[in-house]
Design a protein around this motif. Sequence first.
Motif: not given
Length: 268
Positions: A12-17, A213-214, A260-261
């Motif tokens: 919820q707080s940050g990265s999905v790596n 991370w936008q 995801v970009w």
Amino acid sequence: MGGWEPDEAFLQSGSVNDTPAMPQSSPTTAPPEGVAYPKTIKSYVTRAGRTTTGQAKALQEWGPLYVLPFRPEPLDLDATFQRDPGHPAPTILEIGFGMGDATAHIAALMPEKNFIGCEVHEPGVGALLKHIGERGLTNLRIVQHDAVEVLDQMLQPGSLAGVHIFFPDPWHKKRHHKRRLIQPDFVRKLTGFLRPLGADGKPGGYLHCATDWQPYAEQMLAVLSAEPALRNTATDYAPRPAYRPETKFERRGLRLGHGVWDLVFERV
């Protein structure tokens, strides 16, 4: 990019790596007050991690065949990949492949292309070697060394058909943004190693970056757009190319509403 599982609060707080470590940039802690880091570009951060039995076995069994020793001399790509010099294959470099899942997937999809992965993290090297052995991937090599020095000393300008940089460390805090890998100087360096646009219309080499991370995506877009030797293949962000697989953590993050970009730029 292995064995670590983020909890829901982390997602919820940050990265999905799909790696617990910070893949490429500078050291993980701030310098002491009044001490500056060297300005030399670095493509990685040293990180801790345990090498599993399977990874250690892969390092021993497959490392001698598929890990290229770092040497300050240009690679003969045809000889390295045992290709016919009369029919050279395009070469793709990946910087910071983590645990190598996406790297192996892409190399398996494109046996007609050469792939070189740079990663300093030994468990990740072992994990990718395990993929290589299990899948019989003869078109993939690893250099366990800083990608910047690999570029400068082992590769020739204009020799790459593509560069992949997937989910580099976003360095969330503003005071750490200078540690992000995608910076003007590094992009300028990378661009020089991409194949230029051919007089016959053959496309130039491409640079494919992806982030979850936008704010980093926005910086990537600004930096890449400002490089005169690159052109965007999309209006802004590109659709995820079919060859890049979604990671399991990426899928979990998307279910939680994270973005995801992907950015795909070509050498002109």
